[in-house]
Design a protein around this motif. Structure first.
Motif, mmCIF file in Angstrom:
data_model
loop_
_atom_site.group_PDB
_atom_site.id
_atom_site.type_symbol
_atom_site.label_atom_id
_atom_site.label_comp_id
_atom_site.label_asym_id
_atom_site.label_seq_id
_atom_site.Cartn_x
_atom_site.Cartn_y
_atom_site.Cartn_z
ATOM 1 N N ASP A 130 47.736 -21.807 39.137
ATOM 2 C CA ASP A 130 48.581 -21.549 37.971
ATOM 3 C C ASP A 130 49.122 -20.121 37.974
ATOM 4 O OD1 ASP A 130 47.982 -24.131 37.275
ATOM 5 O OD2 ASP A 130 46.571 -23.594 35.672
ATOM 6 N N ALA A 134 53.073 -18.922 38.158
ATOM 7 C CA ALA A 134 53.617 -18.110 37.067
ATOM 8 C C ALA A 134 54.110 -16.749 37.536
ATOM 9 C CB ALA A 134 52.556 -17.920 35.982
ATOM 10 N N SER A 136 55.915 -13.721 39.891
ATOM 11 C CA SER A 136 57.208 -13.501 40.536
ATOM 12 C C SER A 136 57.059 -12.379 41.549
ATOM 13 C CB SER A 136 58.277 -13.148 39.497
ATOM 14 O OG SER A 136 57.913 -11.972 38.794
ATOM 15 N N ARG A 142 52.440 -12.285 44.936
ATOM 16 C CA ARG A 142 52.090 -13.476 44.158
ATOM 17 C C ARG A 142 50.718 -14.009 44.577
ATOM 18 N NH1 ARG A 142 56.711 -17.739 44.760
ATOM 19 N NH2 ARG A 142 55.557 -18.758 43.056
#
Length: 249
Positions: A130, A134, A136, A142
């Motif tokens: 998750d 979410a 960027s 990331r």
């Protein structure tokens, strides 16, 4: 024992793997990547041949599901193994053997697979997935954010010891291969190494040879200019170097 993320950036084709474990040097034996064609994480009661063979076969175009089925069929210890991958077509495949220590399992979403064993619970892999979705920014950042979320959710239930981050562009050699093999806060150490890499290393890496340009860039001037500009920008932001490098004399 270990949790890891295998990820693909659809815009760049870059592939990366990050891993954390209460085990020495997990970054040395879990991730296997073949250029822009295959990324495989092999873990639990690890058989390194799984990662090596799966990466080669997937890079050659074999479907990940078929590759894993073959490994399971040939290995008497398959119920103790865990593997997950993204093959050359971007398809995700995974296997968690029934004898992997609880909690063990895997989850995925387009472009990302997360698997772990001996974890605090399923919330660990779910948090990694998750957080990655979410986040960027560049793929490596990331993945680091995702792994930190997994640690915050409980991580390896035994504790921490090592971590690794490997990222490939289109070549078989890594763009990044960062490891904290035995460290009190290994994911934080990976963050530090990533910052250090941006001081000089990534500017050098831009000059390295590729399949399309065997010689790479041999003029040092652009590299030296990029390093100087990066250092000036860091100083302007008031950020000290995070490197332990020291000059002689």
């Amino acid at each position: 024992m270990t949790y890891s993320i295998v990820a693909l950036c659809p815009e760049t084709g870059h592939r990366g793997i990050a891993v954390a474990s209460r085990f020495f040097a997990a970054g040395a034996i879990v991730p296997y990547i073949r250029g822009g064609r295959a990324a495989v994480a092999s873990q639990a009661f690890i058989n390194p041949l799984w990662g090596m063979e799966a990466a080669e076969l997937c890079a050659a175009g074999e479907p990940g599901e078929a590759v894993i089925a073959d490994l399971v069929a040939r290995d008497a210890g398959s119920e103790h193994r865990q593997i997950h991958l993204i093959d050359a077509d971007g398809a995700i495949a995974a296997h968690t053997g029934a004898s992997c220590v609880d909690w063990a399992g895997h989850v995925s979403a387009p472009g990302v697979s997360v698997a772990g064993n001996m974890l605090a619970g399923p919330q660990v892999v779910e948090a990694v997935r998750d957080a990655f979705l979410a986040a960027s920014g560049p793929l490596a950042e990331r993945m680091m954010t995702a792994m930190e979320a997994g640690e915050a959710a409980g991580g390896d239930k035994r504790g921490t010891q090592s971590a690794g981050l490997r990222l490939h562009r289109s070549e078989d050699y890594p763009w990044f291969d960062l490891r904290a093999d035995d460290h009190p806060d290994p994911l934080a150490e990976i963050r530090r190494l990533y910052a250090v890499a941006h001081e000089r290393f990534i500017h050098f890496a831009e000059s390295m040879g590729t399949r399309a340009n065997f010689s790479g860039a041999i003029d040092r001037a652009p590299m030296d200019k990029a390093i100087a500009e990066a250092e000036a920008a860091r100083i302007a932001r008031g950020e000290p170097s995070r490197s332990f490098a020291r000059e002689r004399g």
